[in-house]
Design a protein around this motif. Structure first.
Motif, PDB file in Angstrom:
ATOM      1  N   ILE A 195      40.490  35.185 196.052  1.00  0.00           N
ATOM      2  CA  ILE A 195      41.599  35.318 194.822  1.00  0.00           C
ATOM      3  C   ILE A 195      42.650  36.491 195.482  1.00  0.00           C
ATOM      4  CG2 ILE A 195      42.300  35.991 192.493  1.00  0.00           C
ATOM      5  CD1 ILE A 195      39.274  35.383 191.644  1.00  0.00           C
ATOM      6  N   ASN A 196      43.740  35.908 195.892  1.00  0.00           N
ATOM      7  CA  ASN A 196      44.773  36.869 196.070  1.00  0.00           C
ATOM      8  C   ASN A 196      45.318  37.486 194.777  1.00  0.00           C
ATOM      9  OD1 ASN A 196      47.272  38.188 196.827  1.00  0.00           O
ATOM     10  ND2 ASN A 196      47.928  36.531 198.056  1.00  0.00           N
ATOM     11  N   TYR A 197      45.139  38.795 194.450  1.00  0.00           N
ATOM     12  CA  TYR A 197      45.594  39.306 193.287  1.00  0.00           C
ATOM     13  C   TYR A 197      47.136  39.462 192.998  1.00  0.00           C
ATOM     14  CZ  TYR A 197      46.041  43.866 195.668  1.00  0.00           C
ATOM     15  OH  TYR A 197      46.186  44.784 196.518  1.00  0.00           O
ATOM     16  N   LYS A 198      47.730  39.351 194.078  1.00  0.00           N
ATOM     17  CA  LYS A 198      49.114  39.715 194.434  1.00  0.00           C
ATOM     18  C   LYS A 198      49.937  38.514 193.579  1.00  0.00           C
ATOM     19  CE  LYS A 198      49.399  43.470 197.639  1.00  0.00           C
ATOM     20  NZ  LYS A 198      49.995  43.818 198.888  1.00  0.00           N
ATOM     21  N   THR A 199      49.204  37.197 193.757  1.00  0.00           N
ATOM     22  CA  THR A 199      49.857  36.116 193.337  1.00  0.00           C
ATOM     23  C   THR A 199      49.125  35.205 192.024  1.00  0.00           C
ATOM     24  OG1 THR A 199      48.521  34.702 195.012  1.00  0.00           O
ATOM     25  CG2 THR A 199      51.030  35.483 195.693  1.00  0.00           C
ATOM     26  N   PRO A 201      49.002  36.022 188.331  1.00  0.00           N
ATOM     27  CA  PRO A 201      49.592  36.769 187.340  1.00  0.00           C
ATOM     28  C   PRO A 201      48.413  36.908 186.107  1.00  0.00           C
ATOM     29  CG  PRO A 201      50.197  34.428 187.276  1.00  0.00           C
ATOM     30  CD  PRO A 201      49.418  34.481 188.727  1.00  0.00           C
ATOM     31  N   ASP A 202      47.284  36.025 186.078  1.00  0.00           N
ATOM     32  CA  ASP A 202      46.321  35.973 185.147  1.00  0.00           C
ATOM     33  C   ASP A 202      45.025  36.486 185.914  1.00  0.00           C
ATOM     34  OD1 ASP A 202      44.549  35.880 183.158  1.00  0.00           O
ATOM     35  OD2 ASP A 202      45.205  34.539 181.840  1.00  0.00           O
ATOM     36  N   MET A 203      44.514  37.572 186.299  1.00  0.00           N
ATOM     37  CA  MET A 203      43.460  37.835 187.134  1.00  0.00           C
ATOM     38  C   MET A 203      42.100  37.485 186.260  1.00  0.00           C
ATOM     39  SD  MET A 203      43.435  38.545 190.037  1.00  0.00           S
ATOM     40  CE  MET A 203      41.791  39.354 190.312  1.00  0.00           C
ATOM     41  N   ALA A 204      42.161  37.428 184.999  1.00  0.00           N
ATOM     42  CA  ALA A 204      40.968  37.259 184.286  1.00  0.00           C
ATOM     43  C   ALA A 204      40.877  35.546 184.315  1.00  0.00           C
ATOM     44  CB  ALA A 204      41.120  37.553 182.902  1.00  0.00           C
ATOM     45  N   LYS A 205      41.837  34.748 184.197  1.00  0.00           N
ATOM     46  CA  LYS A 205      41.640  33.332 184.372  1.00  0.00           C
ATOM     47  C   LYS A 205      41.355  32.994 185.783  1.00  0.00           C
ATOM     48  CE  LYS A 205      44.355  29.102 183.678  1.00  0.00           C
ATOM     49  NZ  LYS A 205      45.744  28.546 183.261  1.00  0.00           N
ATOM     50  N   ALA A 206      41.865  33.609 186.779  1.00  0.00           N
ATOM     51  CA  ALA A 206      41.554  33.310 188.228  1.00  0.00           C
ATOM     52  C   ALA A 206      39.981  33.569 188.483  1.00  0.00           C
ATOM     53  CB  ALA A 206      42.342  34.414 189.093  1.00  0.00           C
ATOM     54  N   ILE A 207      39.675  34.550 187.857  1.00  0.00           N
ATOM     55  CA  ILE A 207      38.162  34.993 187.995  1.00  0.00           C
ATOM     56  C   ILE A 207      37.185  33.593 187.129  1.00  0.00           C
ATOM     57  CG2 ILE A 207      36.132  36.458 187.307  1.00  0.00           C
ATOM     58  CD1 ILE A 207      37.699  37.507 189.441  1.00  0.00           C
ATOM     59  N   ILE A 226      42.043  45.069 188.068  1.00  0.00           N
ATOM     60  CA  ILE A 226      41.396  44.141 188.925  1.00  0.00           C
ATOM     61  C   ILE A 226      39.941  44.121 188.755  1.00  0.00           C
ATOM     62  CG2 ILE A 226      40.199  43.373 190.922  1.00  0.00           C
ATOM     63  CD1 ILE A 226      43.011  44.076 192.458  1.00  0.00           C
ATOM     64  N   SER A 227      39.249  45.309 188.314  1.00  0.00           N
ATOM     65  CA  SER A 227      37.826  45.412 187.860  1.00  0.00           C
ATOM     66  C   SER A 227      37.826  45.111 186.312  1.00  0.00           C
ATOM     67  CB  SER A 227      37.388  46.933 187.995  1.00  0.00           C
ATOM     68  OG  SER A 227      36.987  47.196 189.467  1.00  0.00           O
ATOM     69  N   ASP A 228      38.759  45.342 185.453  1.00  0.00           N
ATOM     70  CA  ASP A 228      38.699  44.935 184.182  1.00  0.00           C
ATOM     71  C   ASP A 228      38.594  43.396 183.809  1.00  0.00           C
ATOM     72  OD1 ASP A 228      39.248  47.475 183.210  1.00  0.00           O
ATOM     73  OD2 ASP A 228      41.496  47.394 183.112  1.00  0.00           O
ATOM     74  N   ALA A 229      39.475  42.768 184.709  1.00  0.00           N
ATOM     75  CA  ALA A 229      39.252  41.277 184.727  1.00  0.00           C
ATOM     76  C   ALA A 229      38.000  40.784 185.307  1.00  0.00           C
ATOM     77  CB  ALA A 229      40.306  40.521 185.717  1.00  0.00           C
ATOM     78  N   VAL A 230      37.265  41.186 186.343  1.00  0.00           N
ATOM     79  CA  VAL A 230      36.170  40.894 186.593  1.00  0.00           C
ATOM     80  C   VAL A 230      35.016  41.033 185.754  1.00  0.00           C
ATOM     81  CG1 VAL A 230      34.258  41.131 188.465  1.00  0.00           C
ATOM     82  CG2 VAL A 230      36.546  41.088 189.062  1.00  0.00           C
ATOM     83  N   ILE A 231      35.073  42.402 185.065  1.00  0.00           N
ATOM     84  CA  ILE A 231      33.998  42.733 184.047  1.00  0.00           C
ATOM     85  C   ILE A 231      34.057  41.938 182.817  1.00  0.00           C
ATOM     86  CG2 ILE A 231      33.233  44.766 182.755  1.00  0.00           C
ATOM     87  CD1 ILE A 231      33.928  46.456 185.060  1.00  0.00           C
TER      88      ILE A 231
END
Length: 332
Positions: A195-199, A201-207, A226-231
């Motif tokens: 996952i490219n976190y810079k591109t 916009p919704d890290m939780a969805k990407a995870i 980033i960690s908030d989204a993963v957790i």
């Protein structure tokens, strides 16, 4: 005999700048009994150095203003008054940022450059590899078939941790800051997805897309959003390896994020921080295992190499802009 050193000129507020470093000349003392004169070959550049630039209590003392920055260095022995080292030996130790230096024999460890290039003893076969090894195996305890997510995955520790997780039969997802880095993780180091976190916009969805079965082990090198989204996608009985928080090291105020304790509680999640020196007594067996995997072609190292003593401050600052892939090293 004189040499050049780099001292901490001032303590940074937020992101360090070149003004926080100063080049100075110093006179070297005579080599005494039990000492050696060293010529630096390779300097390790590591995120923890940023914390030592602050005047704060931590697991290791802060750098002192007007005194040299220190770090792990590979050096060659130029002169020896020690029965354990001879001229031409290659050693590694925690040493000052200097071109030449006098060091006690007890502060050094001889390395075998027939096994791997000398710089590898700062990365894959050094503290970097040990950090990935103990964090993943002792705290993460990955099991075959589990999903392991690694933030800062294209950094020095992340690349090694991901490869070890693959060796154990896990599905590995890496988070990094460019498409080039994601491609490298997948093509060269066997990561299953990235996952490219810079591109994103919704890290939780990407995870959620990358980890449809949730996250069993999270190797956290970054912290922050980033960690908030993963957790938010952590599974029951998952393990979170708290290795680094590089997203927060230059913060000038205490950041606010989700309160994760209820999720850790209700899903019976283990979250544990560690310092690699906690495992010092186990270093020899771990290095032996890392050397074995390297010789068998099961582990690969990668480095971002800057050249020249003058590049040291630039290299350290560059860590916090993601300028490195793998281990950041300066060649003398």
């Amino acid at each position: 005999m004189t040499t050049t050193q780099i001292v901490l000129a001032s303590r940074p507020l937020g992101m360090p700048t070149l003004d926080n470093f100063k080049f100075a000349e110093m006179e070297l003392p005579v080599v005494g009994d039990g000492e050696v004169m060293l010529e630096s070959m390779y300097y390790s550049i590591d995120p923890y150095m940023r914390g030592r630039m602050n005047d704060e209590k931590s697991y290791t003392p802060p750098f002192q203003v007007g005194k040299p920055i220190t770090g792990t260095i590979v050096a060659s022995v130029a002169e020896s008054q020690s029965p354990f080292y001879k001229k031409g030996d290659v050693v590694v130790g925690m040493l000052p940022w200097q071109k030449k230096m006098i060091a006690p024999e007890d502060d050094l460890q001889k390395i075998n450059v027939a096994i791997a290039p000398p710089s590898y003893f700062l990365g894959l076969l050094g503290i970097t590899g040990l950090t990935a090894y103990f964090g993943l195996l002792d705290i993460g305890k990955p099991q075959m078939g589990e999903t392991v997510v690694i933030s800062g995955a294209a950094g020095a520790v992340g690349i090694v941790a991901g490869q070890i997780a693959k060796l154990l039969g896990c599905r590995v997802v890496g988070i990094a800051g460019s498409d080039k880095k994601i491609k490298l993780l997948k093509d060269e180091f066997g990561f299953d997805d990235g996952i490219n976190y810079k591109t994103s916009p919704d890290m939780a969805k990407a995870i959620a897309v990358a980890c449809p079965d949730g996250v069993d082990v999270y190797f956290d090198n970054v912290g922050g959003a980033i960690s908030d989204a993963v957790i938010s996608h952590i599974n029951f009985y998952a393990r979170i390896v708290l290795c680094g928080q590089i997203a927060l090291y230059n913060s000038t105020k205490v950041p606010t994020g989700p309160r994760i304790q209820p999720m850790l509680l209700t899903r019976s999640v283990l979250m544990q921080g560690f310092i690699v020196s906690n495992y010092k007594s186990q270093f020899p067996e771990a290095i032996q295992k890392l050397e074995q995997w390297l010789s068998e072609g099961k582990l690969k190292g990668t480095e971002t190499m800057l050249r020249g003593f003058d590049a040291l401050p630039k290299a350290l600052i560059g860590l916090f802009s993601g300028n490195n892939t793998g281990k950041m090293i300066v060649e003398a």
